[in-house]
Design an enzyme around this catalytic site. Structure first.
Site, PDB file in Angstrom:
ATOM      1  CB  CYS A  90      -0.928   0.010   1.206  1.00 45.35           C
ATOM      2  SG  CYS A  90      -1.952  -1.437   1.282  1.00 45.35           S
ATOM      3  CG  HIS A 101      -3.282   3.096   3.328  1.00 47.62           C
ATOM      4  ND1 HIS A 101      -3.585   2.871   2.019  1.00 47.62           N
ATOM      5  CD2 HIS A 101      -3.402   1.898   3.965  1.00 47.62           C
ATOM      6  CE1 HIS A 101      -3.859   1.584   1.855  1.00 47.62           C
ATOM      7  NE2 HIS A 101      -3.772   0.978   3.018  1.00 47.62           N
ATOM      8  CG  ASN A 114      -6.858  -0.882   1.769  1.00 44.17           C
ATOM      9  OD1 ASN A 114      -6.205  -0.358   0.874  1.00 44.17           O
ATOM     10  ND2 ASN A 114      -6.302  -1.478   2.806  1.00 44.17           N
TER      11      ASN A 114
HETATM   12  N1  ACO Z   1     -18.548  -9.048   9.838  1.00 45.39           N
HETATM   13  C1  ACO Z   1     -18.926  -9.426  11.062  1.00 45.39           C
HETATM   14  N2  ACO Z   1     -18.069  -9.839  11.999  1.00 45.39           N
HETATM   15  C2  ACO Z   1     -16.760  -9.859  11.667  1.00 45.39           C
HETATM   16  C3  ACO Z   1     -16.295  -9.459  10.410  1.00 45.39           C
HETATM   17  C4  ACO Z   1     -17.256  -9.043   9.472  1.00 45.39           C
HETATM   18  N3  ACO Z   1     -16.920  -8.651   8.253  1.00 45.39           N
HETATM   19  N4  ACO Z   1     -14.960  -9.582  10.391  1.00 45.39           N
HETATM   20  C5  ACO Z   1     -14.579 -10.012  11.593  1.00 45.39           C
HETATM   21  N5  ACO Z   1     -15.679 -10.201  12.363  1.00 45.39           N
HETATM   22  C6  ACO Z   1     -15.745 -10.685  13.718  1.00 45.39           C
HETATM   23  C7  ACO Z   1     -14.518 -11.492  14.103  1.00 45.39           C
HETATM   24  O1  ACO Z   1     -14.676 -12.840  13.665  1.00 45.39           O
HETATM   25  C8  ACO Z   1     -14.530 -11.384  15.598  1.00 45.39           C
HETATM   26  O2  ACO Z   1     -15.457 -12.307  16.121  1.00 45.39           O
HETATM   27  P1  ACO Z   1     -15.097 -13.133  17.472  1.00 45.39           P
HETATM   28  O3  ACO Z   1     -14.903 -12.061  18.509  1.00 45.39           O
HETATM   29  O4  ACO Z   1     -16.298 -13.962  17.636  1.00 45.39           O
HETATM   30  O5  ACO Z   1     -13.845 -13.861  17.136  1.00 45.39           O
HETATM   31  C9  ACO Z   1     -15.121  -9.983  15.825  1.00 45.39           C
HETATM   32  O6  ACO Z   1     -15.762  -9.590  14.603  1.00 45.39           O
HETATM   33  C10 ACO Z   1     -14.097  -8.937  16.165  1.00 45.39           C
HETATM   34  O7  ACO Z   1     -13.033  -9.094  15.266  1.00 45.39           O
HETATM   35  P2  ACO Z   1     -11.774  -8.214  15.402  1.00 45.39           P
HETATM   36  O8  ACO Z   1     -10.717  -8.708  14.485  1.00 45.39           O
HETATM   37  O9  ACO Z   1     -11.472  -8.036  16.847  1.00 45.39           O
HETATM   38  O10 ACO Z   1     -12.351  -6.841  14.864  1.00 45.39           O
HETATM   39  P3  ACO Z   1     -11.623  -5.467  14.799  1.00 45.39           P
HETATM   40  O11 ACO Z   1     -12.339  -4.481  15.587  1.00 45.39           O
HETATM   41  O12 ACO Z   1     -10.148  -5.583  15.015  1.00 45.39           O
HETATM   42  O13 ACO Z   1     -11.833  -5.072  13.267  1.00 45.39           O
HETATM   43  C11 ACO Z   1     -10.643  -5.063  11.202  1.00 45.39           C
HETATM   44  C12 ACO Z   1     -11.338  -5.914  12.253  1.00 45.39           C
HETATM   45  C13 ACO Z   1     -11.659  -4.165  10.565  1.00 45.39           C
HETATM   46  C14 ACO Z   1     -10.029  -5.968  10.166  1.00 45.39           C
HETATM   47  C15 ACO Z   1      -9.568  -4.206  11.880  1.00 45.39           C
HETATM   48  O14 ACO Z   1      -8.751  -5.027  12.702  1.00 45.39           O
HETATM   49  C16 ACO Z   1      -8.703  -3.506  10.894  1.00 45.39           C
HETATM   50  O15 ACO Z   1      -9.138  -2.621  10.189  1.00 45.39           O
HETATM   51  N6  ACO Z   1      -7.400  -3.821  10.857  1.00 45.39           N
HETATM   52  C17 ACO Z   1      -6.485  -3.183   9.974  1.00 45.39           C
HETATM   53  C18 ACO Z   1      -6.706  -3.705   8.609  1.00 45.39           C
HETATM   54  C19 ACO Z   1      -5.910  -2.968   7.615  1.00 45.39           C
HETATM   55  O16 ACO Z   1      -5.728  -1.804   7.739  1.00 45.39           O
HETATM   56  N7  ACO Z   1      -5.488  -3.686   6.614  1.00 45.39           N
HETATM   57  C20 ACO Z   1      -4.802  -3.207   5.546  1.00 45.39           C
HETATM   58  C21 ACO Z   1      -3.615  -2.350   5.894  1.00 45.39           C
HETATM   59  S1  ACO Z   1      -2.346  -2.482   4.792  1.00 45.39           S
HETATM   60  C22 ACO Z   1      -3.059  -2.613   3.357  1.00 45.39           C
HETATM   61  O17 ACO Z   1      -3.817  -1.763   3.056  1.00 45.39           O
HETATM   62  C23 ACO Z   1      -2.826  -3.831   2.511  1.00 45.39           C
END
Ligand code: ACO
Length: 331
Positions: A118, A258, A288
């Protein structure tokens, strides 16, 4: 009174392209166990664009490039170098850059792909500014183009809600107009590479029926860890970039971060002590788009008249690798 600026490497034209097909959160509700409410609350994303089956980063990049050339009042034959930042090249080789060279009808100039996930577009932008400053090349096309839909596992709700496709392009050449670069910061940390990776399809793990069955050709991400690392790295690179410019944070008029998650951007604004209104976002519409998101955002902000002359604009990226990058520009 008109200000006097020296001719320096500057962004003199921008362009963007996003595919027509819109994939809404309501569509994803029918594909995986998720909800519009969860996606909006946890990420800020409402919809994303998905490229057609035969639509590749080179097609999207070429469209963005033609727009950037037109806005710079230049022709493809004016170009001296093409740099394409992509993680989803049309083919392993030839490069997407070579395919764009042919598609836009540029001369037989050098063209190459750059892979910094990214952060790739900002890596390319920094290279372009230095090559123009040293007069190695006069006019450089820098593109970020991605078809992330091709490496997303559409049965994995942890990742499939996050990404989209698109391309953005800029032209860098010496000018008294446009966005001149004041400072930059680039960095990487390979020790954290496993938190965001596509394990199969490279030479370490060539594609086999077995690893395809396990879905190893798709993006694997430790979301929570990436989230924390992204906020820390983006704050740190922004501060380093501003320090190099000797500019206090509050003098930044506009930030293009980003576009991964609105909560990352909100935390970044808080940490940098800047109002959220100064941060551009389009992730609600596009998700993204990796290396494409900053040039698309820059194009949108400029065409919407949100960046005015003499304003200082800070671009901040973070991605797999890990990699990070920032660049301070003055318009
Ligand atoms: N819908 C519903 N529930 C979901 C989903 C979804 N799409 N995705 C995950 N969950 C659930 C998980 O399974 C978990 O359930 P559990 O507690 O029963 O295990 C619960 O939601 C919480 O999951 P977390 O991973 O704790 O959720 P979080 O608040 O961390 O959000 C997210 C997840 C959105 C992916 C976040 O961690 C994030 O944005 N991380 C950074 C991602 C990123 O920026 N990536 C790219 C950067 S670099 C690039 O661009 C390539």
């Amino acid at each position: 009174m008109q200000r006097l600026r020296e001719p320096k490497p500057a962004i003199v034209g921008t362009g963007a392209y996003v595919p027509a097909k819109i994939l809404r959160n309501s569509d994803l509700e029918r594909m995986v166990e998720t909800s519009d409410h969860w996606i909006v609350e946890r990420t800020g994303i409402r919809e994303r664009r998905i490229a057609g089956e035969k639509e590749c980063p080179s097609d999207m990049g070429a469209a963005a490039a033609m727009m950037a050339l037109e806005r710079a009042d230049l022709q493809p034959y004016d170009l001296d170098l093409i740099i394409v930042a992509t993680t989803t090249s049309d083919t392993l080789f030839p490069s997407t850059a070579c395919q764009i060279q042919q598609k836009i009808g540029a001369r037989k100039i050098p063209a190459f792909d750059l892979q910094a996930a990214c952060s790739g577009f900002l890596y390319g932008l920094v290279m372009a500014h230095h090559l123009v400053a040293q007069e190695t090349y006069r006019t450089i096309l820098v593109i970020g183009a991605e078809k992330l839909s091709s490496i997303v596992n559409w049965t994995d709700r942890n990742t499939c809600v996050l990404f989209g496709d698109g391309a953005g392009a800029v032209i860098v050449r010496k000018s008294t107009e446009g966005g001149q670069m004041i400072s930059h910061d680039l960095g990487s940390d390979g020790s954290q590479g496993q938190v965001l990776t596509v394990p199969a399809g490279g030479s370490r793990m060539p594609l086999t029926a077995e690893n395809i069955g396990e879905g190893l050709q798709y993006i694997q991400m430790v979301g929570k860890k990436v989230f924390r690392l992204a906020v820390d790295a983006m704050e740190s690179t922004a501060r380093t970039c501003l320090k190099k410019a000797g500019l206090p944070t509050e003098e930044v008029s506009y930030v293009i971060p980003h576009q991964a998650n609105l909560r990352i951007i909100e935390l970044l604004a808080e940490r940098l002590n800047l109002p959220l209104e100064r941060f551009f976002t389009h992730l609600e519409r596009y998700g993204n788009t990796s290396a494409a998101c900053i040039p698309i955002a820059l194009h949108e902000a400029l065409t919407a008249g949100e960046i005015r002359p003499e304003e200082k604009v800070l671009l901040i990226a973070f991605g797999g690798g890990l990699t990070w990058a920032s660049s301070l520009l003055e318009w």
